[in-house]
Design a protein around this motif. Structure first.
Motif, PDB file in Angstrom:
ATOM      1  N   HIS A 195      11.087  23.205  -8.440  1.00  0.00           N
ATOM      2  CA  HIS A 195      11.414  24.226  -9.435  1.00  0.00           C
ATOM      3  C   HIS A 195      12.720  24.925  -9.055  1.00  0.00           C
ATOM      4  O   HIS A 195      12.904  25.305  -7.898  1.00  0.00           O
ATOM      5  N   PRO A 196      13.645  25.109 -10.014  1.00  0.00           N
ATOM      6  CA  PRO A 196      14.916  25.780  -9.709  1.00  0.00           C
ATOM      7  C   PRO A 196      14.691  27.178  -9.129  1.00  0.00           C
ATOM      8  O   PRO A 196      13.813  27.915  -9.581  1.00  0.00           O
ATOM      9  N   GLY A 197      15.464  27.514  -8.128  1.00  0.00           N
ATOM     10  CA  GLY A 197      15.346  28.826  -7.522  1.00  0.00           C
ATOM     11  C   GLY A 197      14.315  28.918  -6.429  1.00  0.00           C
ATOM     12  O   GLY A 197      14.111  29.979  -5.844  1.00  0.00           O
ATOM     13  N   THR A 198      13.628  27.804  -6.133  1.00  0.00           N
ATOM     14  CA  THR A 198      12.646  27.775  -5.048  1.00  0.00           C
ATOM     15  C   THR A 198      12.996  26.632  -4.104  1.00  0.00           C
ATOM     16  O   THR A 198      13.743  25.715  -4.459  1.00  0.00           O
ATOM     17  N   ARG A 199      12.432  26.695  -2.918  1.00  0.00           N
ATOM     18  CA  ARG A 199      12.646  25.609  -1.957  1.00  0.00           C
ATOM     19  C   ARG A 199      11.524  24.585  -1.991  1.00  0.00           C
ATOM     20  O   ARG A 199      11.728  23.425  -1.652  1.00  0.00           O
ATOM     21  N   ALA A 200      10.327  25.027  -2.382  1.00  0.00           N
ATOM     22  CA  ALA A 200       9.176  24.125  -2.205  1.00  0.00           C
ATOM     23  C   ALA A 200       8.088  24.332  -3.254  1.00  0.00           C
ATOM     24  O   ALA A 200       6.911  24.142  -2.966  1.00  0.00           O
ATOM     25  N   ASP A 201       8.463  24.718  -4.467  1.00  0.00           N
ATOM     26  CA  ASP A 201       7.500  24.786  -5.572  1.00  0.00           C
ATOM     27  C   ASP A 201       7.724  23.577  -6.465  1.00  0.00           C
ATOM     28  O   ASP A 201       8.778  23.439  -7.085  1.00  0.00           O
ATOM     29  N   LEU A 202       6.751  22.699  -6.513  1.00  0.00           N
ATOM     30  CA  LEU A 202       6.903  21.482  -7.316  1.00  0.00           C
ATOM     31  C   LEU A 202       6.866  21.792  -8.805  1.00  0.00           C
ATOM     32  O   LEU A 202       6.150  22.690  -9.256  1.00  0.00           O
ATOM     33  N   GLN A 203       7.625  21.043  -9.541  1.00  0.00           N
ATOM     34  CA  GLN A 203       7.610  21.114 -11.005  1.00  0.00           C
ATOM     35  C   GLN A 203       7.575  19.686 -11.555  1.00  0.00           C
ATOM     36  O   GLN A 203       8.545  19.188 -12.106  1.00  0.00           O
ATOM     37  N   PRO A 204       6.422  19.007 -11.387  1.00  0.00           N
ATOM     38  CA  PRO A 204       6.347  17.594 -11.767  1.00  0.00           C
ATOM     39  C   PRO A 204       6.433  17.412 -13.285  1.00  0.00           C
ATOM     40  O   PRO A 204       5.976  18.251 -14.053  1.00  0.00           O
TER      41      PRO A 204
END
Length: 506
Positions: A325-334
């Motif tokens: 996810h944009p703006g995060t390092r490790a939040d997936l946005q599959p």
């Protein structure tokens, strides 16, 4: 009705006129592994079975969860109601010596290598981070209250002077977590992980599943399976919210532990068991003879070649860029894998069949929770096979959906088989061990407690435990108390029993 039997005027024992009753139901034979439904992964399962000579089901479970781990970060799958993650939870029941560890190792070779390589890089990056953090702290002390930087000759803006961020902990495989430890790893580490252990009994018998923690652990894993956001609040620290995380699970346990897990009301009522794919294969111990021949050598060579190709594909998926996810390092946005029109129709038909079999008196009456989630799990399995074949695939095809449904039909039959067995408690299981020894290993007609204590199963040689087991065997007709006296192992016994073996009255 009982009659009396006299022996040489010294003793008599009541003779049963009916067969003894089982202490609990025995598992009927399982259905064969659904090879056709496993698609391209069938050859991988066969390869592991060939090299280990383990039951096919153990290899199947290990392969499924490794592929789930490798694919779950790349996409979700369209379902009848919204979308679902590709994560899967599995429970494999097999006794020691069934080569669970060997199957797990062969299936997860690429994952283990990934963790080792990324781990070495992580410790190097961590040292660089510690140095940067120290430099930052020294710079802050020198700067003191100067919070402004000149952007140009005319404008001043507040400086964004943030400390360096630590590297993400890279491990994808977790062997023995508490739910708190798992949450912490997801907070500071890789967003896609799998809990995989061949010592699942330690998990169920450890801190996470103690009475005061079991509900929290079951609820936490259920949310992770759902792909839901997680919030952790503590009085001693700031609240933490975890978004976009994916977790797969594979626990291997022994049959004794399995009975207590399957019968645990917390696991059932909370819904964790409804999310778990269970396999309980028949033992192959005693049939795994080593044979040296050209044909066998060719089979092993072919199996190793298949596993090499499998490891290469898993490595490609693990090293592929993740949809963060944009703006995060490790939040997936599959992204979401669509269902083709035919695949959706197949899924709807499967959903209706399962729903109709879940009514009172239906085949799934006593496992409605698992049955209700089986269409969703069919979609997950179909999505896993789709991404394994091609991570850029736009949709789940009818062929792959048929595979997912075929596998879930097998898992439904397996859960039905296990549910029909009954759920004996620890006392009944101990009594069954004693019954098995008395009827199969003790070849004489009479026995006493002293003999059981001396020659019976070692862990049952406790006076109170043995007394309770004997009482259960009496209640079910396997032991019939005698009167008078009887010579057993050269000693005279006044308290003894006649052994009743199944079929002896016919």
């Amino acid at each position: 009705m009982l009659t009396s039997q006299f022996s040489k005027g010294e003793s008599y024992v009541s003779t049963p006129q009916a067969e003894p009753t089982p202490l609990f139901g025995a598992l009927r034979a399982s259905e064969p592994v659904p090879w056709d439904a496993f698609g391209r992964l069938a050859e991988v399962v066969r390869a592991i079975s060939t090299l280990t000579q383990a039951p096919d089901e153990i290899a199947m479970q290990s392969v499924l969860i490794v592929v789930s781990l490798a694919t779950q970060a790349h996409a979700d799958a369209e379902f009848l109601f919204g979308s679902v993650p590709l994560s899967c939870f599995a429970l494999t029941v097999a006794q020691s010596g069934e080569r669970k560890s060997a199957c797990d190792h062969l299936a997860s070779t690429a994952v283990e290598r990934f963790d080792v390589e990324r781990g070495r890089k992580y410790y190097h990056e961590k040292r660089k981070f510690e140095a940067a953090k120290l430099a930052y702290q020294k710079g802050r002390r020198r700067k003191r209250n100067d919070d402004f930087d000149v952007i140009d000759d005319d404008i001043k803006k507040v400086a964004v002077d943030l400390p360096p961020e630590p590297p993400l902990y890279p491990a994808m495989r977790i062997s023995d977590p508490t739910i708190e430890g798992l949450f912490r790893q997801l907070e500071i580490g890789f967003p896609s992980v799998a809990v995989m252990t061949d010592e699942g009994g330690q998990f169920f018998g450890g801190h996470s599943m103690k009475k005061e923690n079991a509900l929290k652990t079951a609820a936490g894993f259920s949310k992770l399976w759902d792909g839901a956001s997680l919030t952790k609040s503590r009085a001693s620290s700031e609240p933490v919210q975890l978004n976009g995380k994916r977790v797969s699970l594979h626990l291997m346990i022994q049959p004794g532990v399995a009975q207590s897990v399957v019968g645990d009301p917390i696991m059932k009522d909370q819904g964790l068991l409804s999310r778990v794919l269970i396999a309980w294969p028949e033992s192959k111990i005693g049939s795994r003879v080593i044979r040296k021949s050209e044909a066998r050598s060719a089979e092993e060579a072919e199996a190793k070649s298949v596993l090499a190709a499998f490891d290469k594909r898993i490595t490609e998926l693990l090293n592929a860029d993740l949809p963060i996810h944009p703006g995060t390092r490790a939040d997936l946005q599959p992204r979401v894998l669509a269902l083709s029109e035919k695949a959706r129709k197949q899924l709807e038909d499967f959903y209706n069949r399962v729903e109709q079999a879940s009514v009172k008196g239906g085949a799934f009456e006593y496992m409605t929770g698992f049955a209700a989630k089986s269409p969703e799990m069919a979609v997950r399995i179909a999505g896993i096979q789709t991404i394994f074949a091609d991570e850029t695939a736009p949709e789940v095809t009818a062929e792959t959906m048929e595979n997912g449904i075929g596998m879930m039909e097998w898992y439904l039959s397996e859960m039905l088989r296990i549910t029909d067995t009954g759920r004996p408690n620890e006392e009944l299981r101990a009594a069954e061990e004693l019954r098995s020894w008395v009827c199969d290993k003790w070849h004489k007609d009479f026995i006493d407690k002293r003999t059981m204590m001396k020659y019976g199963p070692g862990h049952l040689r406790d006076g109170n435990t043995l007394t309770r087991c004997i009482q259960k065997l009496e209640e079910h007709g396997w032991l019939v108390r005698g009167a008078g006296k009887q010579v057993i192992c050269g000693a005279v016994s006044r308290t003894f029993w006649r052994v009743v073996r199944s079929g002896a009255l016919q």
